[in-house]
Design a protein around this motif. Structure first.
Motif, PDB file in Angstrom:
ATOM      1  N   GLU A 196     -11.217-128.398 -20.112  1.00 32.86           N
ATOM      2  CA  GLU A 196     -10.872-127.858 -21.297  1.00 32.86           C
ATOM      3  C   GLU A 196     -12.218-126.411 -21.636  1.00 32.86           C
ATOM      4  O   GLU A 196     -13.161-127.701 -22.370  1.00 32.86           O
ATOM      5  CB  GLU A 196     -10.663-128.612 -22.347  1.00 32.86           C
ATOM      6  N   PHE A 197     -12.455-125.600 -21.112  1.00 32.61           N
ATOM      7  CA  PHE A 197     -13.870-124.709 -21.101  1.00 32.61           C
ATOM      8  C   PHE A 197     -14.296-125.028 -22.825  1.00 32.61           C
ATOM      9  O   PHE A 197     -15.690-125.169 -23.408  1.00 32.61           O
ATOM     10  CB  PHE A 197     -14.003-123.597 -20.691  1.00 32.61           C
ATOM     11  N   GLU A 198     -13.202-124.590 -24.001  1.00 28.69           N
ATOM     12  CA  GLU A 198     -14.272-124.281 -24.925  1.00 28.69           C
ATOM     13  C   GLU A 198     -14.665-125.608 -25.615  1.00 28.69           C
ATOM     14  O   GLU A 198     -15.930-125.485 -26.443  1.00 28.69           O
ATOM     15  CB  GLU A 198     -12.713-123.668 -25.347  1.00 28.69           C
ATOM     16  N   ARG A 199     -14.108-126.653 -25.055  1.00 27.57           N
ATOM     17  CA  ARG A 199     -14.517-128.254 -25.435  1.00 27.57           C
ATOM     18  C   ARG A 199     -16.011-128.186 -25.172  1.00 27.57           C
ATOM     19  O   ARG A 199     -16.721-129.060 -25.897  1.00 27.57           O
ATOM     20  CB  ARG A 199     -13.316-129.276 -25.409  1.00 27.57           C
ATOM     21  N   PHE A 200     -16.632-127.628 -24.205  1.00 29.08           N
ATOM     22  CA  PHE A 200     -17.588-128.215 -23.025  1.00 29.08           C
ATOM     23  C   PHE A 200     -18.870-127.319 -23.441  1.00 29.08           C
ATOM     24  O   PHE A 200     -19.874-126.989 -23.498  1.00 29.08           O
ATOM     25  CB  PHE A 200     -17.739-128.298 -21.695  1.00 29.08           C
ATOM     26  N   ALA A 205     -24.210-130.772 -32.072  1.00 27.79           N
ATOM     27  CA  ALA A 205     -25.342-131.706 -33.350  1.00 27.79           C
ATOM     28  C   ALA A 205     -25.818-132.619 -31.490  1.00 27.79           C
ATOM     29  O   ALA A 205     -25.142-133.763 -30.903  1.00 27.79           O
ATOM     30  CB  ALA A 205     -25.009-132.478 -34.260  1.00 27.79           C
ATOM     31  N   GLU A 206     -26.894-133.000 -31.703  1.00 26.63           N
ATOM     32  CA  GLU A 206     -27.226-134.407 -30.386  1.00 26.63           C
ATOM     33  C   GLU A 206     -27.011-135.885 -31.445  1.00 26.63           C
ATOM     34  O   GLU A 206     -27.365-135.914 -32.001  1.00 26.63           O
ATOM     35  CB  GLU A 206     -28.885-134.060 -30.406  1.00 26.63           C
ATOM     36  N   PRO A 207     -26.573-136.428 -30.524  1.00 32.82           N
ATOM     37  CA  PRO A 207     -26.378-137.177 -31.024  1.00 32.82           C
ATOM     38  C   PRO A 207     -27.015-138.237 -30.873  1.00 32.82           C
ATOM     39  O   PRO A 207     -28.446-138.844 -30.126  1.00 32.82           O
ATOM     40  CB  PRO A 207     -25.074-138.277 -29.491  1.00 32.82           C
ATOM     41  N   THR A 208     -26.991-138.872 -32.201  1.00 31.54           N
ATOM     42  CA  THR A 208     -28.329-139.935 -32.540  1.00 31.54           C
ATOM     43  C   THR A 208     -28.404-141.014 -31.450  1.00 31.54           C
ATOM     44  O   THR A 208     -30.291-141.137 -31.900  1.00 31.54           O
ATOM     45  CB  THR A 208     -27.823-140.416 -33.939  1.00 31.54           C
ATOM     46  N   ASP A 209     -27.900-141.451 -30.750  1.00 31.49           N
ATOM     47  CA  ASP A 209     -27.833-142.473 -29.873  1.00 31.49           C
ATOM     48  C   ASP A 209     -28.923-141.948 -28.590  1.00 31.49           C
ATOM     49  O   ASP A 209     -29.321-143.095 -28.408  1.00 31.49           O
ATOM     50  CB  ASP A 209     -26.816-143.159 -29.530  1.00 31.49           C
ATOM     51  N   PRO A 277     -19.158-134.087 -25.289  1.00 31.72           N
ATOM     52  CA  PRO A 277     -19.628-133.045 -25.287  1.00 31.72           C
ATOM     53  C   PRO A 277     -20.869-132.505 -25.950  1.00 31.72           C
ATOM     54  O   PRO A 277     -21.742-131.874 -25.302  1.00 31.72           O
ATOM     55  CB  PRO A 277     -18.417-131.446 -25.906  1.00 31.72           C
ATOM     56  N   GLY A 278     -21.506-133.601 -26.609  1.00 29.84           N
ATOM     57  CA  GLY A 278     -23.007-133.753 -27.141  1.00 29.84           C
ATOM     58  C   GLY A 278     -24.123-134.286 -26.436  1.00 29.84           C
ATOM     59  O   GLY A 278     -24.656-134.158 -26.493  1.00 29.84           O
ATOM     60  N   TYR A 279     -23.432-135.228 -25.176  1.00 31.90           N
ATOM     61  CA  TYR A 279     -23.932-135.623 -24.403  1.00 31.90           C
ATOM     62  C   TYR A 279     -24.549-134.220 -23.676  1.00 31.90           C
ATOM     63  O   TYR A 279     -26.106-134.589 -23.514  1.00 31.90           O
ATOM     64  CB  TYR A 279     -23.610-136.846 -24.214  1.00 31.90           C
ATOM     65  N   MET A 280     -23.593-133.775 -23.324  1.00 31.74           N
ATOM     66  CA  MET A 280     -23.900-133.002 -21.708  1.00 31.74           C
ATOM     67  C   MET A 280     -24.567-131.788 -22.361  1.00 31.74           C
ATOM     68  O   MET A 280     -25.673-131.768 -21.916  1.00 31.74           O
ATOM     69  CB  MET A 280     -22.307-132.299 -21.380  1.00 31.74           C
ATOM     70  N   ARG A 281     -24.681-131.460 -23.439  1.00 33.43           N
ATOM     71  CA  ARG A 281     -24.803-130.489 -24.130  1.00 33.43           C
ATOM     72  C   ARG A 281     -27.021-131.163 -24.621  1.00 33.43           C
ATOM     73  O   ARG A 281     -28.033-129.946 -23.982  1.00 33.43           O
ATOM     74  CB  ARG A 281     -24.878-129.603 -25.238  1.00 33.43           C
ATOM     75  N   HIS A 282     -27.012-132.119 -24.621  1.00 33.95           N
ATOM     76  CA  HIS A 282     -28.422-132.274 -24.767  1.00 33.95           C
ATOM     77  C   HIS A 282     -28.559-133.316 -24.122  1.00 33.95           C
ATOM     78  O   HIS A 282     -29.539-133.609 -23.450  1.00 33.95           O
ATOM     79  CB  HIS A 282     -28.705-133.214 -26.491  1.00 33.95           C
ATOM     80  N   CYS A 283     -28.124-133.011 -22.848  1.00 28.79           N
ATOM     81  CA  CYS A 283     -28.849-133.551 -21.395  1.00 28.79           C
ATOM     82  C   CYS A 283     -29.573-132.256 -20.393  1.00 28.79           C
ATOM     83  O   CYS A 283     -28.853-131.320 -20.184  1.00 28.79           O
ATOM     84  CB  CYS A 283     -28.094-134.588 -20.367  1.00 28.79           C
ATOM     85  N   GLU A 306     -16.557-130.563 -15.869  1.00 28.50           N
ATOM     86  CA  GLU A 306     -17.119-130.502 -17.899  1.00 28.50           C
ATOM     87  C   GLU A 306     -18.373-130.211 -17.562  1.00 28.50           C
ATOM     88  O   GLU A 306     -19.247-129.841 -18.015  1.00 28.50           O
ATOM     89  CB  GLU A 306     -16.564-132.182 -17.871  1.00 28.50           C
ATOM     90  N   TYR A 307     -19.091-131.167 -16.454  1.00 34.29           N
ATOM     91  CA  TYR A 307     -20.473-130.780 -15.865  1.00 34.29           C
ATOM     92  C   TYR A 307     -20.786-129.116 -16.613  1.00 34.29           C
ATOM     93  O   TYR A 307     -22.081-128.686 -16.707  1.00 34.29           O
ATOM     94  CB  TYR A 307     -21.169-131.272 -14.949  1.00 34.29           C
TER      95      TYR A 307
END
Length: 387
Positions: A196-200, A205-209, A277-283, A306-307
């Motif tokens: 799902e390209f648009e989802r990733f 926002a960066e996840p708090t954990d 997606p939040g974790y992928m965006r901020h790794c 997804e990556y």
């Protein structure tokens, strides 16, 4: 139009596999659907691993759970096929889903799904139930090489053979599985996984954990079963002490033990699909450290798509199906993995051309594009049946 999906995972599972995406698209095309996941049994009550146990029990106890036009149910089988004395026999495999409490077939009939337009079978345990349904089109989706998984009794392999022989369409996810099946069946269609390209491809926002974990961050998302190379992950964490390794997926005692004492490895547990997606965006880098085997050689990994849709560079162990995907991924042997990861991290700051290459590959391999293949093949069968 009505579809029955005979699956392994629950509809509400934290893991989002191909059938989830195809079910969503059937619903969007005004189909009604019934989703059955792998039967519970008395063995699940005593088994130490309870993955998805709560939602499966809730579905069985409450009866079918309704999600708009999709209904989810998890039967309870008194005789589960298993690699154990008395339970590995052909007779148990053939009668297991016919001896559910209450009857899965009667439940389908009460809900009006005993003569569906489409039976979509991914889990071969359900073949004895599938053959009782008066289906307009019978699809078998071979998501991987199930015969190569550990602890699969021969009786279930025989059920898969029966399902393949009865299928109107066989969708093979891996090219190697397609080639193997095409030697015996004329109705095999290559249907790779997608994204799902648009989802990733979003700014989130960066996840708090994740915020408290220092960078650079290397990310793995998914199951950490016996095919996940925990020893390799631990080796890389020791060699790269200034790099944080973030693992998202169900808890694994084997992995926990392997990384014990490594402060730069962060086991965050499972996260809902919508939050990934939040974790992928901020790794900074995605990894696929698998142990090579016959089973792994036939895996067509959704996580790679997804990556890439999130713009992440990827380091992965080389295996035939990944090579066949021709994705913009750094493939290597096990002995090279940590060094390749080091080099990639040293050169962080990908060029716009490299990032666009990843994004374009993901765009071209969407679930929507895959679903067009499904509609074409299923429509061909249903049109023929209606004449």
């Amino acid at each position: 139009m009505r579809a029955v999906l005979l699956e392994s995972l629950p509809y509400e599972s934290a893991f989002r596999v191909g059938s989830h995406h195809y079910a969503a698209r059937l619903l969007a095309h005004d189909w009604d659907a019934m989703w059955l996941s792998h039967p519970l049994s008395p063995l699940h009550v005593v088994h130490p691993v309870k993955r998805d146990f709560e939602v499966r029990m809730r579905s069985w106890r409450a009866g079918p759970l309704d999600y708009g036009r999709l209904t989810y149910y998890n039967p309870m089988a008194l005789l589960p096929p298993a690699p154990l004395p008395l339970l590995r026999s052909r007779g148990v495999a053939r009668t297991s889903v016919r001896l559910t409490v209450p009857s899965a077939y009667r439940m389908l009939r009460r809900r009006g799904f005993d003569a569906p337009d489409l039976v979509w079978l991914t889990n071969p345990i359900y073949q004895p139930l599938a053959e009782r349904l008066q289906a307009g089109c019978r699809v078998v989706r071979v998501a991987d090489d199930a015969t190569a998984f550990e602890n699969v009794p021969e009786s279930l392999r025989e059920l898969e053979e029966a399902a393949l022989a009865a299928a109107d369409v066989i969708f093979a996810v891996a090219s190697s599985v397609r080639d193997r099946l095409a030697q015996r069946f004329a109705n095999v269609v290559h249907l790779p996984n997608g994204v799902e390209f648009e989802r990733f491809d979003v700014d989130v926002a960066e996840p708090t954990d994740l915020a408290s974990i220092p960078g650079p961050r290397v990310l793995y998302v998914g199951a950490m079963e016996y095919w996940f190379d925990a020893a390799l992950l631990a080796e890389c964490a020791r060699e790269l002490p200034d790099v944080s390794f973030v693992l998202l997926g169900p808890e694994s005692a084997r992995v926990t033990k392997a990384v014990e004492g490594l402060g730069n490895v962060h086991l965050l547990g499972s996260r809902p699909y919508a939050g990934v997606p939040g974790y992928m965006r901020h790794c900074d880098v995605g990894i696929v450290p698998f142990v090579r085997s016959t089973m792994v050689d036939a895996i067509h990994p959704i996580k790679v798509y997804e990556y890439l849709a999130a713009g992440l560079p990827v380091v992965a162990i080389r295996w035939p199906e990944l090579e066949a995907m021709k994705a913009p991924v750094d493939l290597c042997e096990r002995y090279e993995f940590c060094e390749r990861l080091r080099r990639l991290l040293d050169g962080l700051g990908s060029s716009s051309g490299e990032i666009e290459s990843r994004l374009e590959y993901a765009r071209e391999n969407s679930w929507d594009a895959r679903f067009e293949i499904v509609l074409r093949e299923v429509g061909r069968v249903l049109d023929g049946a209606s004449r």
